[in-house]
Design an enzyme around this catalytic site. Structure first.
Site, PDB file in Angstrom:
ATOM      1  CD1 TRP A  62      -1.982  -2.328   1.741  1.00 28.94           C
ATOM      2  CD2 TRP A  62      -2.890  -1.390  -0.076  1.00 28.94           C
ATOM      3  NE1 TRP A  62      -2.907  -3.198   1.232  1.00 28.94           N
ATOM      4  CE2 TRP A  62      -3.489  -2.654   0.128  1.00 28.94           C
ATOM      5  CE3 TRP A  62      -3.306  -0.611  -1.160  1.00 28.94           C
ATOM      6  CZ2 TRP A  62      -4.478  -3.161  -0.723  1.00 28.94           C
ATOM      7  CZ3 TRP A  62      -4.295  -1.121  -2.008  1.00 28.94           C
ATOM      8  CH2 TRP A  62      -4.868  -2.373  -1.784  1.00 28.94           C
ATOM      9  CG  ASP A  83      -3.074   4.021   4.528  1.00 33.40           C
ATOM     10  OD1 ASP A  83      -4.121   3.794   5.167  1.00 33.40           O
ATOM     11  OD2 ASP A  83      -2.748   3.394   3.502  1.00 33.40           O
ATOM     12  CE  LYS A 123      -8.080  -2.981   5.241  1.00 31.90           C
ATOM     13  NZ  LYS A 123      -8.370  -3.163   3.853  1.00 31.90           N
TER      14      LYS A 123
HETATM   15  N1  PMP Z   1      -3.995   1.281   2.651  1.00 32.45           N
HETATM   16  C1  PMP Z   1      -4.068   0.140   3.357  1.00 32.45           C
HETATM   17  C2  PMP Z   1      -3.184  -0.036   4.545  1.00 32.45           C
HETATM   18  C3  PMP Z   1      -4.961  -0.862   2.951  1.00 32.45           C
HETATM   19  O1  PMP Z   1      -5.034  -2.000   3.654  1.00 32.45           O
HETATM   20  C4  PMP Z   1      -5.786  -0.649   1.822  1.00 32.45           C
HETATM   21  C5  PMP Z   1      -6.804  -1.650   1.350  1.00 32.45           C
HETATM   22  N2  PMP Z   1      -6.795  -2.884   1.848  1.00 32.45           N
HETATM   23  C6  PMP Z   1      -5.641   0.543   1.110  1.00 32.45           C
HETATM   24  C7  PMP Z   1      -4.758   1.484   1.572  1.00 32.45           C
HETATM   25  C8  PMP Z   1      -6.472   0.816  -0.101  1.00 32.45           C
HETATM   26  O2  PMP Z   1      -7.747   1.145   0.305  1.00 32.45           O
HETATM   27  P1  PMP Z   1      -8.949   1.333  -0.705  1.00 32.45           P
HETATM   28  O3  PMP Z   1      -9.271  -0.015  -1.250  1.00 32.45           O
HETATM   29  O4  PMP Z   1     -10.032   1.888   0.190  1.00 32.45           O
HETATM   30  O5  PMP Z   1      -8.538   2.283  -1.756  1.00 32.45           O
END
Ligand code: PMP
Length: 357
Positions: free
Chosen positions: A99, A165, A189
């Site tokens: 991520w 994040d 989550k």
């Molecule tokens: N950051 C983290 C730490 C994640 O776990 C995720 C998705 N699992 C994201 C960003 C991306 O999130 P989204 O699918 O809401 O764009």
């Protein structure tokens, strides 16, 4: 029977969220209309929005001077919006896995990204004690790494604006919000169903928006703060569901209680892994995530991984297959996971090992 759900997100949510959301979808506030049929500008929905914002501030002890937003686009849109708004020419990113790598890719469109990374050891630890140059526009971290299974448990002191994040460990421990200039994440989550992004942003960050760049209106934080997340039609159902989570967290004893539960669940599962002759954790001990518990089978048992997933499924434990980029297993134990869920998984591990080792 409700299963023991270990999905990584979307994931297990509280029973009260499921029940109250289902009821509100059928009829809301005795209006003869569903929650998802009324106007987002109605007083009934505005009250939901206001209460959700107030509960966020209360549950996380957010100080004065911050705004709370609920937008669309997921955490992934924030990867792009953050540098679009705040990166003049140089930023600092802690690269702890998939991520943060995606966030870095977006930032590189706007200049130089100084990076510290745990890629050298396949993201199995959280980098520490790094030097941050004085001239960066902001520092970006990912507090919990959903795929690699690492987490940072302290709130860093840095000079530059700190942006985090917190998609996958939000509300799992008390956080000193005053140390951050922005906290964001996808809700799917610890906060609610997929489809809404939470953003906690220090209002002073608006002074740091790059002033000689044209930014599309929908991508300007200032617009969303001004309009109270109602510049466009917000994800009304999801915001209602987030409110239900926040009420539930509060009723359970708040983020301190969530932290205690998270520690208890994680300890139970990591102890089972560490005491096993079949399973092993690849993650450095002090950086092990409490939310996403990544483990694998020792080399001599590798061919039994699929069998274990099937065995666990027979015990009603679902969602433990590791991310395709890591393999093995990942048990995601978010706020709504119970000790009983983890006990069921630990029981399955022990019985499988007794039969197969
Ligand atoms: N950051 C983290 C730490 C994640 O776990 C995720 C998705 N699992 C994201 C960003 C991306 O999130 P989204 O699918 O809401 O764009």
């Amino acid at each position: 029977m409700r299963k023991h759900i270990f999905n990584a997100g979307p994931c297990k949510l509280s029973d009260s969220l499921l029940k109250n959301s289902a009821e509100a979808v059928l009829e809301f506030n005795g209006l003869g209309q569903s929650l998802i049929e009324i106007s987002h500008r109605s007083k009934d929905f505005q009250a939901v929005m206001d209460e959700t914002v107030d509960l966020m501030k209360e549950v996380l002890s957010i100080p004065e001077g911050y705004s709370v937003l609920f937008l669309g686009g997921g955490a992934s849109l924030q990867f792009a919006m953050i540098p679009y708004n705040f990166m003049k020419s140089k930023s600092f990113y802690v690269n702890t896995g998939t991520w943060s790598s995606k966030a870095i890719k977006e930032a590189k469109m706007w200049g130089e990204v100084v990076e510290v990374s745990s890629k050298d050891k396949n993201f199995t630890y959280y980098p520490k004690g790094f030097e941050i140059p004085n001239d960066v526009d902001y520092v970006h971290i990912t507090t919990n790494n959903t795929i690699s299974g690492t987490e940072i448990f302290e709130d860093l002191d840095v000079k530059a604006p700190l942006i985090a994040d917190m998609s996958s460990d939000f509300l799992s421990r008390p956080v000193d919000v005053s140390k951050y200039d922005m906290i964001y994440g996808g809700a799917q989550k610890n906060l609610g169903p997929a489809g809404v992004t939470f953003i906690i942003i220090k209002n002073e960050m608006l002074d740091k928006v790059v002033d000689d760049r044209q930014i599309p209106t929908m991508l300007q934080y200032g617009i969303h703060i001004d309009k109270g997340s109602m510049f466009n039609t917000p994800p009304v159902f999801n915001i209602f569901a987030v409110r239900e989570t926040l009420k539930w967290v509060k009723a359970m004893g708040g983020v301190k209680a969530m932290e205690k539960l998270a520690k208890d669940r994680a300890e139970l599962l990591y102890n089972a892994i560490d005491n096993s002759n079949m399973f092993v954790s690849p993650i450095v001990k002090e950086d092990r995530s409490r939310m996403n518990i990544v483990f694998v089978m020792k080399d001599e048992y590798k061919e039994k991984e699929a069998d274990f997933i099937a065995f666990a499924g027979e015990r009603n434990c679902v969602g433990i297959k590791g991310h395709r980029s890591v393999g093995g297993f990942r048990a995601s134990t978010y706020n709504a996971s119970t000790i009983e869920d983890v006990q069921a998984l630990v029981g399955a591990m022990k019985d499988f090992e007794a039969k197969n080792a």
